[in-house]
Write a protein that holds these residues in place. Structure first.
Motif, PDB file in Angstrom:
ATOM      1  N   MET A   1       0.839  -1.176   0.000  1.00  0.00           N
ATOM      2  CA  MET A   1       0.000   0.000   0.000  1.00  0.00           C
ATOM      3  C   MET A   1       0.890   1.248   0.000  1.00  0.00           C
ATOM      4  N   LYS A   2       0.564   2.166  -0.872  1.00  0.00           N
ATOM      5  CA  LYS A   2       1.288   3.433  -0.910  1.00  0.00           C
ATOM      6  C   LYS A   2       0.607   4.443  -0.004  1.00  0.00           C
ATOM      7  N   LYS A   3       1.404   5.308   0.578  1.00  0.00           N
ATOM      8  CA  LYS A   3       0.908   6.415   1.387  1.00  0.00           C
ATOM      9  C   LYS A   3       1.252   7.703   0.666  1.00  0.00           C
ATOM     10  N   LEU A   4       0.470   8.737   0.920  1.00  0.00           N
ATOM     11  CA  LEU A   4       0.762  10.049   0.365  1.00  0.00           C
ATOM     12  C   LEU A   4       1.329  10.911   1.478  1.00  0.00           C
ATOM     13  N   GLN A   5       2.552  11.375   1.290  1.00  0.00           N
ATOM     14  CA  GLN A   5       3.223  12.202   2.292  1.00  0.00           C
ATOM     15  C   GLN A   5       3.303  13.633   1.771  1.00  0.00           C
ATOM     16  N   LEU A   6       2.636  14.541   2.478  1.00  0.00           N
ATOM     17  CA  LEU A   6       2.654  15.958   2.129  1.00  0.00           C
ATOM     18  C   LEU A   6       3.571  16.667   3.104  1.00  0.00           C
ATOM     19  N   THR A   7       4.520  17.429   2.591  1.00  0.00           N
ATOM     20  CA  THR A   7       5.471  18.137   3.444  1.00  0.00           C
ATOM     21  C   THR A   7       5.221  19.637   3.334  1.00  0.00           C
ATOM     22  N   PHE A   8       5.089  20.267   4.487  1.00  0.00           N
ATOM     23  CA  PHE A   8       4.828  21.699   4.579  1.00  0.00           C
ATOM     24  C   PHE A   8       5.900  22.352   5.443  1.00  0.00           C
ATOM     25  N   LYS A   9       5.940  23.671   5.422  1.00  0.00           N
ATOM     26  CA  LYS A   9       6.703  24.443   6.394  1.00  0.00           C
ATOM     27  C   LYS A   9       5.727  24.968   7.421  1.00  0.00           C
ATOM     28  N   THR A  10       6.166  25.001   8.680  1.00  0.00           N
ATOM     29  CA  THR A  10       5.348  25.583   9.740  1.00  0.00           C
ATOM     30  C   THR A  10       5.590  27.094   9.779  1.00  0.00           C
ATOM     31  N   ALA A  11       4.820  27.778  10.606  1.00  0.00           N
ATOM     32  CA  ALA A  11       4.993  29.224  10.767  1.00  0.00           C
ATOM     33  C   ALA A  11       6.372  29.557  11.341  1.00  0.00           C
ATOM     34  N   GLU A  12       6.991  28.588  12.011  1.00  0.00           N
ATOM     35  CA  GLU A  12       8.328  28.800  12.570  1.00  0.00           C
ATOM     36  C   GLU A  12       9.440  28.367  11.616  1.00  0.00           C
ATOM     37  N   VAL A  19       0.555  12.707   6.567  1.00  0.00           N
ATOM     38  CA  VAL A  19       0.578  11.449   5.819  1.00  0.00           C
ATOM     39  C   VAL A  19      -0.819  10.838   5.786  1.00  0.00           C
ATOM     40  N   PHE A  20      -1.235  10.442   4.581  1.00  0.00           N
ATOM     41  CA  PHE A  20      -2.517   9.785   4.377  1.00  0.00           C
ATOM     42  C   PHE A  20      -2.261   8.338   3.972  1.00  0.00           C
ATOM     43  N   ASN A  21      -2.925   7.401   4.659  1.00  0.00           N
ATOM     44  CA  ASN A  21      -2.703   5.986   4.412  1.00  0.00           C
ATOM     45  C   ASN A  21      -3.489   5.440   3.227  1.00  0.00           C
ATOM     46  N   TYR A  22      -4.698   5.869   3.026  1.00  0.00           N
ATOM     47  CA  TYR A  22      -5.548   5.309   1.976  1.00  0.00           C
ATOM     48  C   TYR A  22      -5.830   6.382   0.937  1.00  0.00           C
ATOM     49  N   VAL A  23      -5.072   6.372  -0.147  1.00  0.00           N
ATOM     50  CA  VAL A  23      -5.207   7.402  -1.176  1.00  0.00           C
ATOM     51  C   VAL A  23      -5.240   6.784  -2.568  1.00  0.00           C
TER      52      VAL A  23
END
Length: 76
Positions: A1-12, A19-23
């Motif tokens: 199973m593939k996961k979708l990993q979204l990477t963001f920057k925080t306000a700091e 990460v979403f498991n079922y996409v």
């Protein structure tokens, strides 16, 4: 199973993953970018008064592959 990993920057300025498991595995870059922008605009995710998702950094599918080497039969 593939996961979708979204990477963001925080306000700091730190990196934070969501990460979403079922996409669906056929999402394209514009679709994912739009969804990430909507997550940012919602301002729903905060910890200690710091917004966790403020800037898009990256998105990728992640797949974990396990290769067994040794396994002990635990049956009695």
């Amino acid at each position: 199973m593939k996961k979708l990993q979204l990477t963001f920057k925080t306000a700091e300025g730190h990196k934070k993953d969501l990460v979403f498991n079922y996409v669906r595995e056929d999402l394209d870059a514009p679709t994912v970018k739009k969804a990430m922008d909507e997550i940012i605009a919602s301002k729903l995710f905060e910890k200690n008064s710091v917004q966790l998702y403020t800037e898009v950094v990256a998105a990728k599918y992640v797949e974990r592959v396990e290769t067994g080497i040794l396994e002990k039969d635990l049956a009695i």
